[in-house]
Write a protein that holds these residues in place. Structure first.
Motif, PDB file in Angstrom:
ATOM      1  N   GLU A 117       0.851  -1.192   0.000  1.00 58.91           N
ATOM      2  CA  GLU A 117       0.000   0.000   0.000  1.00 58.91           C
ATOM      3  C   GLU A 117       0.890   1.247   0.000  1.00 58.91           C
ATOM      4  OE1 GLU A 117      -3.002  -0.170   3.023  1.00 58.91           O
ATOM      5  OE2 GLU A 117      -3.602   1.892   2.592  1.00 58.91           O
ATOM      6  N   GLY A 118       0.460   2.256  -0.677  1.00 58.33           N
ATOM      7  CA  GLY A 118       1.253   3.475  -0.740  1.00 58.33           C
ATOM      8  C   GLY A 118       1.915   3.654  -2.101  1.00 58.33           C
ATOM      9  N   TRP A 119       2.056   2.585  -2.841  1.00 56.03           N
ATOM     10  CA  TRP A 119       2.587   2.707  -4.197  1.00 56.03           C
ATOM     11  C   TRP A 119       1.465   3.180  -5.119  1.00 56.03           C
ATOM     12  CZ3 TRP A 119       7.352   1.572  -6.710  1.00 56.03           C
ATOM     13  CH2 TRP A 119       8.397   1.256  -5.828  1.00 56.03           C
ATOM     14  N   GLU A 120       1.828   4.077  -6.015  1.00 56.00           N
ATOM     15  CA  GLU A 120       0.829   4.699  -6.887  1.00 56.00           C
ATOM     16  C   GLU A 120       1.259   4.581  -8.347  1.00 56.00           C
ATOM     17  OE1 GLU A 120      -1.956   5.919  -5.850  1.00 56.00           O
ATOM     18  OE2 GLU A 120      -1.691   6.330  -3.716  1.00 56.00           O
ATOM     19  N   LEU A 121       0.281   4.638  -9.244  1.00 51.92           N
ATOM     20  CA  LEU A 121       0.550   4.507 -10.685  1.00 51.92           C
ATOM     21  C   LEU A 121       0.133   5.767 -11.442  1.00 51.92           C
ATOM     22  CD1 LEU A 121       1.170   2.759 -13.288  1.00 51.92           C
ATOM     23  CD2 LEU A 121      -1.242   2.099 -13.228  1.00 51.92           C
ATOM     24  N   GLU A 122       0.988   6.193 -12.338  1.00 48.85           N
ATOM     25  CA  GLU A 122       0.639   7.207 -13.339  1.00 48.85           C
ATOM     26  C   GLU A 122       1.042   6.645 -14.703  1.00 48.85           C
ATOM     27  OE1 GLU A 122      -0.156  10.952 -12.882  1.00 48.85           O
ATOM     28  OE2 GLU A 122      -0.974  10.223 -10.988  1.00 48.85           O
ATOM     29  N   ILE A 123       0.291   6.987 -15.733  1.00 47.79           N
ATOM     30  CA  ILE A 123       0.581   6.466 -17.079  1.00 47.79           C
ATOM     31  C   ILE A 123       0.773   7.632 -18.048  1.00 47.79           C
ATOM     32  CG2 ILE A 123      -0.289   5.060 -18.996  1.00 47.79           C
ATOM     33  CD1 ILE A 123      -1.967   3.496 -16.968  1.00 47.79           C
ATOM     34  N   VAL A 124       1.843   7.566 -18.816  1.00 47.23           N
ATOM     35  CA  VAL A 124       2.048   8.549 -19.901  1.00 47.23           C
ATOM     36  C   VAL A 124       2.039   7.770 -21.204  1.00 47.23           C
ATOM     37  CG1 VAL A 124       3.546  10.333 -20.869  1.00 47.23           C
ATOM     38  CG2 VAL A 124       3.486   9.967 -18.388  1.00 47.23           C
ATOM     39  N   GLU A 165       4.721  11.945 -35.427  1.00 47.04           N
ATOM     40  CA  GLU A 165       5.032  10.565 -35.817  1.00 47.04           C
ATOM     41  C   GLU A 165       5.039   9.650 -34.595  1.00 47.04           C
ATOM     42  OE1 GLU A 165       5.897   9.137 -38.907  1.00 47.04           O
ATOM     43  OE2 GLU A 165       5.085  10.998 -39.715  1.00 47.04           O
ATOM     44  N   GLY A 166       5.057   8.337 -34.833  1.00 50.70           N
ATOM     45  CA  GLY A 166       5.227   7.399 -33.718  1.00 50.70           C
ATOM     46  C   GLY A 166       4.090   6.411 -33.643  1.00 50.70           C
ATOM     47  N   ALA A 167       4.422   5.121 -33.479  1.00 47.36           N
ATOM     48  CA  ALA A 167       3.388   4.079 -33.458  1.00 47.36           C
ATOM     49  C   ALA A 167       2.750   3.950 -32.082  1.00 47.36           C
ATOM     50  CB  ALA A 167       3.988   2.740 -33.874  1.00 47.36           C
ATOM     51  N   GLY A 168       3.470   4.300 -31.019  1.00 48.87           N
ATOM     52  CA  GLY A 168       2.838   4.236 -29.702  1.00 48.87           C
ATOM     53  C   GLY A 168       3.811   3.868 -28.596  1.00 48.87           C
ATOM     54  N   GLU A 169       3.716   4.608 -27.487  1.00 45.16           N
ATOM     55  CA  GLU A 169       4.531   4.292 -26.309  1.00 45.16           C
ATOM     56  C   GLU A 169       3.639   4.354 -25.081  1.00 45.16           C
ATOM     57  OE1 GLU A 169       8.506   6.153 -25.651  1.00 45.16           O
ATOM     58  OE2 GLU A 169       7.584   6.891 -23.813  1.00 45.16           O
ATOM     59  N   HIS A 170       3.818   3.395 -24.175  1.00 44.82           N
ATOM     60  CA  HIS A 170       3.126   3.421 -22.884  1.00 44.82           C
ATOM     61  C   HIS A 170       4.170   3.330 -21.787  1.00 44.82           C
ATOM     62  CE1 HIS A 170      -0.213   2.441 -25.547  1.00 44.82           C
ATOM     63  NE2 HIS A 170      -0.942   3.092 -24.660  1.00 44.82           N
ATOM     64  N   ARG A 171       4.171   4.343 -20.931  1.00 39.89           N
ATOM     65  CA  ARG A 171       5.156   4.434 -19.852  1.00 39.89           C
ATOM     66  C   ARG A 171       4.391   4.354 -18.535  1.00 39.89           C
ATOM     67  NH1 ARG A 171      10.381   7.612 -19.618  1.00 39.89           N
ATOM     68  NH2 ARG A 171      10.191   7.627 -21.865  1.00 39.89           N
ATOM     69  N   LEU A 172       4.673   3.330 -17.771  1.00 37.80           N
ATOM     70  CA  LEU A 172       4.014   3.165 -16.473  1.00 37.80           C
ATOM     71  C   LEU A 172       4.974   3.633 -15.398  1.00 37.80           C
ATOM     72  CD1 LEU A 172       2.493  -0.421 -16.929  1.00 37.80           C
ATOM     73  CD2 LEU A 172       1.614   1.779 -17.683  1.00 37.80           C
ATOM     74  N   LEU A 173       4.571   4.636 -14.643  1.00 36.18           N
ATOM     75  CA  LEU A 173       5.416   5.163 -13.566  1.00 36.18           C
ATOM     76  C   LEU A 173       4.805   4.744 -12.241  1.00 36.18           C
ATOM     77  CD1 LEU A 173       4.986   7.713 -15.884  1.00 36.18           C
ATOM     78  CD2 LEU A 173       7.033   8.390 -14.656  1.00 36.18           C
ATOM     79  N   LEU A 174       5.546   3.940 -11.504  1.00 31.40           N
ATOM     80  CA  LEU A 174       5.092   3.466 -10.206  1.00 31.40           C
ATOM     81  C   LEU A 174       5.949   4.136  -9.143  1.00 31.40           C
ATOM     82  CD1 LEU A 174       4.858  -0.188 -11.405  1.00 31.40           C
ATOM     83  CD2 LEU A 174       2.915   1.001 -10.369  1.00 31.40           C
ATOM     84  N   GLY A 175       5.321   4.713  -8.168  1.00 29.30           N
ATOM     85  CA  GLY A 175       6.092   5.407  -7.130  1.00 29.30           C
ATOM     86  C   GLY A 175       5.671   4.965  -5.750  1.00 29.30           C
ATOM     87  N   GLY A 176       6.699   4.701  -4.889  1.00 26.50           N
ATOM     88  CA  GLY A 176       6.446   4.381  -3.480  1.00 26.50           C
ATOM     89  C   GLY A 176       7.265   5.311  -2.610  1.00 26.50           C
ATOM     90  N   ARG A 177       7.483   4.927  -1.359  1.00 27.41           N
ATOM     91  CA  ARG A 177       8.268   5.786  -0.460  1.00 27.41           C
ATOM     92  C   ARG A 177       9.753   5.629  -0.776  1.00 27.41           C
ATOM     93  NH1 ARG A 177       5.088   3.859   3.963  1.00 27.41           N
ATOM     94  NH2 ARG A 177       3.275   5.188   4.082  1.00 27.41           N
ATOM     95  N   GLY A 178      10.389   6.714  -1.215  1.00 31.80           N
ATOM     96  CA  GLY A 178      11.837   6.714  -1.427  1.00 31.80           C
ATOM     97  C   GLY A 178      12.304   5.998  -2.674  1.00 31.80           C
ATOM     98  N   GLU A 179      11.380   5.554  -3.516  1.00 34.05           N
ATOM     99  CA  GLU A 179      11.813   4.873  -4.740  1.00 34.05           C
ATOM    100  C   GLU A 179      10.705   4.904  -5.801  1.00 34.05           C
ATOM    101  OE1 GLU A 179      12.443   0.640  -4.254  1.00 34.05           O
ATOM    102  OE2 GLU A 179      11.078   0.603  -2.548  1.00 34.05           O
ATOM    103  N   SER A 180      11.093   4.627  -7.017  1.00 32.51           N
ATOM    104  CA  SER A 180      10.112   4.548  -8.100  1.00 32.51           C
ATOM    105  C   SER A 180      10.574   3.503  -9.113  1.00 32.51           C
ATOM    106  CB  SER A 180       9.937   5.913  -8.775  1.00 32.51           C
ATOM    107  OG  SER A 180      11.155   6.313  -9.355  1.00 32.51           O
TER     108      SER A 180
END
Ligand code: NAD
Length: 280
Positions: A154-161, A222-237
């Motif tokens: 718990e505490g880890w969070e997700l953002e998507i670009v 241009e570009g076919a597609g990129e998905h970047r998943l950023l996961l962040g917790g306490r003191g690290e990602s």
């Protein structure tokens, strides 16, 4: 010498090729799929269906080219439909698939409720598979995210670009929505976690609620597609990134799906989101 990805010479002879209608044949995906089908020893381009060609009629078709109207197809001359068009086109295509009773691989994204209902109706009489992303790498990314959702406390969070070419008509990408939904489904939403999605942020949005998944859509020429998943917790990602270098990744995966689907009974298999979302 580079071998074609679907080389005819690489497989043993088969009894009869799978007869395929490509719908959206003049589009970016449609052109790739048509070329790959013509290369494949086990597939035959039986129909090349394109909205832009339809008004010209069958008589405008050059000698030896596949027919252009799905309405002209008889059930006995087709085994499968592969369709990458627009969300608006899906209900009419669904009616043709219902009439024909053949397998349907649909890669169209940005489906509305009418489109989803149309796919479901076709899935009652034919094997239907709809996914916003047919690449193998994304299939693996989904599994990695599923593991991460189980392993991270718990505490880890997700953002998507997500990043796509500027001609893409829907945002955020269907794949980003599926990934966000998958994360939320796997995380317990007790202790006040929101589990909501926010598409972009601007203005005085206030502190980020725990459990909110932010999705950010980048559009470049241009570009076919990129998905970047950023996961962040306490003191690290942690970051997980998938890049489609070109659309052949989707074409290859969609044709593999088609080969599998033609042997399946009528049923709708979906890879859509069911999650809560809000715009921002
Ligand atoms: P595109 O605009 O290049 O091609 C779409 C084609 O469909 C056009 O030629 C258009 O004229 C045709 N079309 C529209 N309505 C039609 C109809 N009723 N009958 C016949 N043809 C019709 O778009 P694209 O880049 O090829 O993408 C098509 C769709 O596939 C989009 O929704 C895109 O997001 C999606 N897509 C999905 C994946 C995946 O892996 N699932 C991969 C790439 C793109």
């Amino acid at each position: 010498m580079t071998r074609p990805p679907f080389g005819k010479s690489e497989r043993a002879p088969i009894e009869r090729p799978i007869r395929v209608a490509v719908v959206g044949a003049a589009g970016r995906m449609g052109q790739l799929l048509s070329a790959a089908i013509e290369e494949a020893h086990d597939l035959e381009l039986a129909f090349a269906v394109e909205r832009n060609l339809a008004p010209l009629g069958e008589e405008a078709r050059a000698e030896g080219e596949p027919p252009t109207r799905l309405e002209h197809a008889a059930p006995e001359e087709l085994d499968a439909v592969i369709e990458f068009t627009t969300a608006r086109a899906v209900p009419a295509i669904a009616r043709e698939v219902e009439r024909l009773g053949v397998a349907w691989v649909s890669g169209t994204t940005g489906l509305d409720e009418e489109g989803k209902a149309a796919l479901a109706a076709a899935g009652r009489v034919a094997p239907v598979l709809s996914s916003p992303n047919f690449s193998l790498g994304i299939a693996v990314l989904r599994r990695l995210l599923e593991r991460a959702a189980r392993l991270l406390p718990e505490g880890w969070e997700l953002e998507i670009v997500e990043s796509h070419h500027g001609a893409k008509v829907d945002a955020p990408s269907g794949t980003a929505l599926v990934l966000a939904d998958q994360w939320v489904q796997r995380r317990p939403l007790d202790s006040g976690r929101s589990g909501s999605q926010v598409h972009g942020r601007s203005g005085r949005v206030g502190p980020r609620p725990a459990g909110e998944v932010g999705i950010h859509a980048v559009r470049l020429p241009e570009g076919a597609g990129e998905h970047r998943l950023l996961l962040g917790g306490r003191g690290e990602s942690l970051e997980l990134i998938h890049r489609a270098h070109d659309r052949s990744a989707f074409a290859h995966g969609a044709l593999e799906a088609l080969r599998w689907l033609t042997a399946q009974p009528p049923r709708l298999s979906i890879r859509w989101t069911t999650g809560r979302s809000k715009s921002g």
